[in-house]
Design a protein around this motif. Structure first.
Motif, PDB file in Angstrom:
ATOM      1  N   THR A   1       9.443  -0.716  79.607  1.00  0.00           N
ATOM      2  CA  THR A   1       9.426  -2.153  79.325  1.00  0.00           C
ATOM      3  C   THR A   1       9.153  -2.338  77.835  1.00  0.00           C
ATOM      4  O   THR A   1       8.819  -1.375  77.130  1.00  0.00           O
ATOM      5  CB  THR A   1       8.314  -2.867  80.131  1.00  0.00           C
ATOM      6  N   ARG A   2       9.234  -3.545  77.373  1.00  0.00           N
ATOM      7  CA  ARG A   2       9.010  -3.818  75.949  1.00  0.00           C
ATOM      8  C   ARG A   2       7.590  -3.456  75.513  1.00  0.00           C
ATOM      9  O   ARG A   2       7.361  -3.127  74.365  1.00  0.00           O
ATOM     10  CB  ARG A   2       9.297  -5.282  75.645  1.00  0.00           C
ATOM     11  N   ARG A   3       6.651  -3.506  76.450  1.00  0.00           N
ATOM     12  CA  ARG A   3       5.259  -3.204  76.106  1.00  0.00           C
ATOM     13  C   ARG A   3       4.833  -1.792  76.469  1.00  0.00           C
ATOM     14  O   ARG A   3       3.673  -1.448  76.384  1.00  0.00           O
ATOM     15  CB  ARG A   3       4.339  -4.222  76.756  1.00  0.00           C
ATOM     16  N   GLY A   4       5.773  -0.957  76.878  1.00  0.00           N
ATOM     17  CA  GLY A   4       5.499   0.461  77.017  1.00  0.00           C
ATOM     18  C   GLY A   4       5.285   1.026  78.403  1.00  0.00           C
ATOM     19  O   GLY A   4       4.964   2.203  78.550  1.00  0.00           O
ATOM     20  N   ARG A   5       5.491   0.232  79.438  1.00  0.00           N
ATOM     21  CA  ARG A   5       5.335   0.781  80.792  1.00  0.00           C
ATOM     22  C   ARG A   5       6.591   1.531  81.189  1.00  0.00           C
ATOM     23  O   ARG A   5       7.702   1.023  81.118  1.00  0.00           O
ATOM     24  CB  ARG A   5       5.066  -0.313  81.819  1.00  0.00           C
ATOM     25  N   ALA A   6       6.397   2.744  81.649  1.00  0.00           N
ATOM     26  CA  ALA A   6       7.515   3.522  82.166  1.00  0.00           C
ATOM     27  C   ALA A   6       7.844   3.025  83.565  1.00  0.00           C
ATOM     28  O   ALA A   6       6.944   2.690  84.326  1.00  0.00           O
ATOM     29  CB  ALA A   6       7.149   4.994  82.202  1.00  0.00           C
ATOM     30  N   TYR A   7       9.107   2.956  83.886  1.00  0.00           N
ATOM     31  CA  TYR A   7       9.495   2.569  85.242  1.00  0.00           C
ATOM     32  C   TYR A   7      10.768   3.290  85.652  1.00  0.00           C
ATOM     33  O   TYR A   7      11.575   3.691  84.829  1.00  0.00           O
ATOM     34  CB  TYR A   7       9.667   1.050  85.375  1.00  0.00           C
ATOM     35  N   ASN A   8      10.902   3.461  86.945  1.00  0.00           N
ATOM     36  CA  ASN A   8      12.077   4.069  87.547  1.00  0.00           C
ATOM     37  C   ASN A   8      13.046   2.922  87.863  1.00  0.00           C
ATOM     38  O   ASN A   8      12.684   1.988  88.572  1.00  0.00           O
ATOM     39  CB  ASN A   8      11.649   4.806  88.821  1.00  0.00           C
ATOM     40  N   ALA A   9      14.241   2.999  87.375  1.00  0.00           N
ATOM     41  CA  ALA A   9      15.214   1.932  87.585  1.00  0.00           C
ATOM     42  C   ALA A   9      15.506   1.676  89.064  1.00  0.00           C
ATOM     43  O   ALA A   9      15.910   0.589  89.444  1.00  0.00           O
ATOM     44  CB  ALA A   9      16.510   2.242  86.846  1.00  0.00           C
ATOM     45  N   PHE A  10      15.283   2.682  89.908  1.00  0.00           N
ATOM     46  CA  PHE A  10      15.561   2.538  91.334  1.00  0.00           C
ATOM     47  C   PHE A  10      14.316   2.167  92.142  1.00  0.00           C
ATOM     48  O   PHE A  10      14.406   1.845  93.315  1.00  0.00           O
ATOM     49  CB  PHE A  10      16.175   3.826  91.882  1.00  0.00           C
ATOM     50  N   SER A  11      13.149   2.276  91.528  1.00  0.00           N
ATOM     51  CA  SER A  11      11.895   1.935  92.183  1.00  0.00           C
ATOM     52  C   SER A  11      10.922   1.491  91.095  1.00  0.00           C
ATOM     53  O   SER A  11      10.060   2.248  90.658  1.00  0.00           O
ATOM     54  CB  SER A  11      11.343   3.146  92.936  1.00  0.00           C
ATOM     55  N   ALA A  12      11.086   0.261  90.661  1.00  0.00           N
ATOM     56  CA  ALA A  12      10.429  -0.208  89.450  1.00  0.00           C
ATOM     57  C   ALA A  12       8.966  -0.638  89.558  1.00  0.00           C
ATOM     58  O   ALA A  12       8.309  -0.781  88.550  1.00  0.00           O
ATOM     59  CB  ALA A  12      11.245  -1.365  88.863  1.00  0.00           C
ATOM     60  N   PRO A  13       8.388  -0.868  90.720  1.00  0.00           N
ATOM     61  CA  PRO A  13       7.016  -1.360  90.773  1.00  0.00           C
ATOM     62  C   PRO A  13       5.990  -0.404  90.151  1.00  0.00           C
ATOM     63  O   PRO A  13       6.257   0.766  89.899  1.00  0.00           O
ATOM     64  CB  PRO A  13       6.733  -1.534  92.262  1.00  0.00           C
ATOM     65  N   LEU A  14       4.796  -0.934  89.958  1.00  0.00           N
ATOM     66  CA  LEU A  14       3.726  -0.174  89.336  1.00  0.00           C
ATOM     67  C   LEU A  14       3.317   1.061  90.127  1.00  0.00           C
ATOM     68  O   LEU A  14       2.786   2.012  89.551  1.00  0.00           O
ATOM     69  CB  LEU A  14       2.503  -1.068  89.124  1.00  0.00           C
ATOM     70  N   GLY A  15       3.538   1.059  91.421  1.00  0.00           N
ATOM     71  CA  GLY A  15       3.213   2.247  92.212  1.00  0.00           C
ATOM     72  C   GLY A  15       3.961   3.468  91.698  1.00  0.00           C
ATOM     73  O   GLY A  15       3.396   4.563  91.609  1.00  0.00           O
ATOM     74  N   SER A  16       5.221   3.297  91.330  1.00  0.00           N
ATOM     75  CA  SER A  16       5.998   4.407  90.778  1.00  0.00           C
ATOM     76  C   SER A  16       5.435   4.848  89.438  1.00  0.00           C
ATOM     77  O   SER A  16       5.338   6.043  89.151  1.00  0.00           O
ATOM     78  CB  SER A  16       7.464   3.998  90.599  1.00  0.00           C
ATOM     79  N   THR A  17       5.051   3.892  88.618  1.00  0.00           N
ATOM     80  CA  THR A  17       4.445   4.214  87.324  1.00  0.00           C
ATOM     81  C   THR A  17       3.153   4.987  87.530  1.00  0.00           C
ATOM     82  O   THR A  17       2.897   5.992  86.860  1.00  0.00           O
ATOM     83  CB  THR A  17       4.165   2.919  86.531  1.00  0.00           C
ATOM     84  N   ALA A  18       2.320   4.544  88.469  1.00  0.00           N
ATOM     85  CA  ALA A  18       1.057   5.217  88.745  1.00  0.00           C
ATOM     86  C   ALA A  18       1.295   6.628  89.272  1.00  0.00           C
ATOM     87  O   ALA A  18       0.591   7.572  88.884  1.00  0.00           O
ATOM     88  CB  ALA A  18       0.233   4.402  89.745  1.00  0.00           C
ATOM     89  N   ASN A  19       2.292   6.798  90.144  1.00  0.00           N
ATOM     90  CA  ASN A  19       2.605   8.123  90.681  1.00  0.00           C
ATOM     91  C   ASN A  19       3.007   9.095  89.576  1.00  0.00           C
ATOM     92  O   ASN A  19       2.593  10.254  89.565  1.00  0.00           O
ATOM     93  CB  ASN A  19       3.721   8.042  91.725  1.00  0.00           C
ATOM     94  N   VAL A  20       3.816   8.626  88.639  1.00  0.00           N
ATOM     95  CA  VAL A  20       4.265   9.494  87.559  1.00  0.00           C
ATOM     96  C   VAL A  20       3.118   9.770  86.585  1.00  0.00           C
ATOM     97  O   VAL A  20       2.999  10.885  86.056  1.00  0.00           O
ATOM     98  CB  VAL A  20       5.500   8.904  86.848  1.00  0.00           C
ATOM     99  N   ALA A  21       2.254   8.796  86.351  1.00  0.00           N
ATOM    100  CA  ALA A  21       1.085   9.030  85.500  1.00  0.00           C
ATOM    101  C   ALA A  21       0.193  10.105  86.126  1.00  0.00           C
ATOM    102  O   ALA A  21      -0.280  11.016  85.438  1.00  0.00           O
ATOM    103  CB  ALA A  21       0.314   7.734  85.285  1.00  0.00           C
ATOM    104  N   MET A  22      -0.039  10.010  87.434  1.00  0.00           N
ATOM    105  CA  MET A  22      -0.822  11.023  88.136  1.00  0.00           C
ATOM    106  C   MET A  22      -0.151  12.396  87.994  1.00  0.00           C
ATOM    107  O   MET A  22      -0.812  13.397  87.709  1.00  0.00           O
ATOM    108  CB  MET A  22      -0.966  10.668  89.616  1.00  0.00           C
TER     109      MET A  22
END
Length: 160
Positions: free
Chosen positions: A3-24
């Motif tokens: 996103t513009r502010r730096g959150r990584a996201y999966n284009a096919f599963s964009a919610p924060l849960g995916s971001t948290a999973n990848v951070a973990m």
């Protein structure tokens, strides 16, 4: 994708849960490669920390109920939004109520905005959902952030 502010996201599963999973996963991978490459391990830890910091509010608002700056107050969770007894809990008094949650699910990560940084604090919006699919990775990412080696937090703050 970011996103513009730096959150990584999966284009096919964009919610924060995916971001948290990848951070973990980044914290876990950092532990695996630490002996092989300290620089690589540090990069993964710092990246994971940057995502945790985003969710905690470094990008403008917290996505964690009851924590950080301007946290969500209207989560989509029946236990949180039902009015106190003896009032009746139903669709109108909980899900459709514009009032803040009666009970705070402190620490719960909301579903969050999809591919943007814009969050609307409205429990009828999918972004307000809380659930295990968001919070399992979130707890793992927090554990990774809490177990950073001494001095790593400061190093990461300088890089991201």
């Amino acid at each position: 994708n970011y996103t513009r502010r730096g959150r990584a996201y999966n284009a096919f599963s964009a919610p924060l849960g995916s971001t948290a999973n990848v951070a973990m996963s980044a914290f876990m991978y950092a532990d695996l490669v630490e002996e092989e490459s300290a620089a690589k391990s540090q990069a993964y830890r710092c990246w994971g920390l940057s995502q945790v910091r985003y969710m905690m509010g470094d990008a403008g608002r917290s996505m964690v109920v009851g924590q950080g700056d301007n946290p969500p107050e209207r989560s989509r969770d029946r236990a949180a939004s039902c009015p106190a007894r003896p009032a009746t809990c139903n669709r109108v008094t909980s899900y459709l109520s514009p009032d803040p949650d009666t009970y705070t699910l402190s620490g719960a990560l909301v579903h969050g905005p999809a591919k943007s940084d814009y969050y609307i604090d409205d429990r009828t919006n999918d972004a307000a959902m809380v659930g295990i699919e968001n919070n399992a990775g979130w707890i793992g990412a927090l554990a990774g952030a809490a177990n950073l080696p001494d001095g790593m937090w400061e190093i990461c703050l300088q890089q991201f």
